[in-house]
Design a protein around this motif. Sequence first.
Motif, PDB file in Angstrom:
ATOM      1  N   SER A  61      37.966  40.964  35.083  1.00 31.45           N
ATOM      2  CA  SER A  61      38.285  41.756  33.900  1.00 31.45           C
ATOM      3  C   SER A  61      39.769  41.744  33.542  1.00 31.45           C
ATOM      4  CB  SER A  61      37.844  43.208  34.116  1.00 31.45           C
ATOM      5  OG  SER A  61      36.460  43.289  34.332  1.00 31.45           O
ATOM      6  N   LEU A  62      40.598  41.187  34.413  1.00 28.44           N
ATOM      7  CA  LEU A  62      42.035  41.149  34.130  1.00 28.44           C
ATOM      8  C   LEU A  62      42.330  40.209  32.954  1.00 28.44           C
ATOM      9  CD1 LEU A  62      43.431  41.011  37.772  1.00 28.44           C
ATOM     10  CD2 LEU A  62      43.472  42.962  36.208  1.00 28.44           C
ATOM     11  N   PRO A  63      43.485  40.369  32.321  1.00 30.35           N
ATOM     12  CA  PRO A  63      43.838  39.473  31.207  1.00 30.35           C
ATOM     13  C   PRO A  63      43.787  38.004  31.623  1.00 30.35           C
ATOM     14  CG  PRO A  63      45.340  41.331  31.306  1.00 30.35           C
ATOM     15  CD  PRO A  63      44.504  41.413  32.543  1.00 30.35           C
ATOM     16  N   GLU A  64      43.520  37.144  30.663  1.00 29.58           N
ATOM     17  CA  GLU A  64      43.263  35.734  30.956  1.00 29.58           C
ATOM     18  C   GLU A  64      44.453  35.003  31.565  1.00 29.58           C
ATOM     19  OE1 GLU A  64      41.862  34.511  27.140  1.00 29.58           O
ATOM     20  OE2 GLU A  64      39.755  34.863  27.658  1.00 29.58           O
ATOM     21  N   HIS A  65      45.658  35.540  31.408  1.00 30.24           N
ATOM     22  CA  HIS A  65      46.822  34.865  31.984  1.00 30.24           C
ATOM     23  C   HIS A  65      47.033  35.239  33.450  1.00 30.24           C
ATOM     24  CE1 HIS A  65      48.559  38.772  30.871  1.00 30.24           C
ATOM     25  NE2 HIS A  65      49.509  38.528  31.768  1.00 30.24           N
ATOM     26  N   VAL A  66      46.168  36.088  34.006  1.00 31.69           N
ATOM     27  CA  VAL A  66      46.296  36.538  35.395  1.00 31.69           C
ATOM     28  C   VAL A  66      45.154  35.955  36.227  1.00 31.69           C
ATOM     29  CG1 VAL A  66      46.387  38.523  36.957  1.00 31.69           C
ATOM     30  CG2 VAL A  66      47.342  38.708  34.638  1.00 31.69           C
ATOM     31  N   ASN A  67      45.504  35.245  37.300  1.00 34.76           N
ATOM     32  CA  ASN A  67      44.484  34.713  38.210  1.00 34.76           C
ATOM     33  C   ASN A  67      44.677  35.322  39.592  1.00 34.76           C
ATOM     34  OD1 ASN A  67      42.431  32.138  38.479  1.00 34.76           O
ATOM     35  ND2 ASN A  67      43.459  32.575  40.414  1.00 34.76           N
ATOM     36  N   ILE A  68      43.666  35.984  40.092  1.00 26.04           N
ATOM     37  CA  ILE A  68      43.678  36.481  41.466  1.00 26.04           C
ATOM     38  C   ILE A  68      43.120  35.365  42.346  1.00 26.04           C
ATOM     39  CG2 ILE A  68      42.827  38.247  43.049  1.00 26.04           C
ATOM     40  CD1 ILE A  68      44.727  39.318  40.897  1.00 26.04           C
TER      41      ILE A  68
END
Length: 258
Positions: free
Chosen positions: A230-237
């Motif tokens: 659900s995080l913004p698309e520019h953030v990758n966990i």
Amino acid sequence: MYSLLDPSRFVVFITGATSGFGEAAARRYVAAGAKVIATGRRKDRLEKLQAELGAGNCHIIELDVRDRAGLEKAIAALPAPFDAVNIVLANAGLALGLQPAAEASLDDWQTMIDTNISGLVYTVRLLLPGLIARGGGHVVTLGSVAGEYAYPGGSVYGASKAFVKQFALNLRSDLQGKKVRVTNIEPGLTETEFSLVRFKGDEGKASAPYSGTKAMTAEDIAESIFWATSLPEHVNINKIELMATTQAIGPFDIYRED
């Protein structure tokens, strides 16, 4: 304002949705407004889940991820709107036995390799082109703390989860510029049917790891999966490693002669 992704846009393909993490994730995503394709080997459980979540929200497919041809056919036959998959939760997996390597069943080892490795890579590979063609998405793989830390009797299970960890990291490199994110989830002590499967229905052995402690739940893991996607698309966990508060990494195993 920090803008999270809208879950109503999600179309989530889940393997191993008949229990545990997969089943809990199906509920979590549908509760947020997503569409879910729930797959697994136990048709009765899939039908029960669909009745609970609604056929308009949950499409079910009886399949075994080890069956590559069956998986290909199922993905090709997905009806609209369930054909617009943008999240893949490659969750199906298992542990079998806890014997030392020299005593373990080769059949059990093969089943873990076929499911935890082959089934997972079939799922990801067959769904990836669609994610890329539709402009991006998210692949979530189910690893384990066993892929990070060794323990007695965990030889092939741990090795299979180490494969999953490295596969997810390599996917990140392969998918640069494709707008597809990749996250590996690495749970520790979680009370599900996991141990019941590992000990082939022996309830006494299955309950022993959780005795006197407070393990995590399938819902805890589903929430972490939902959060990462659900995080913004520019953030990758890249990975999430979770342990129960009552679990920690123990001392090194040192053998001492009498």
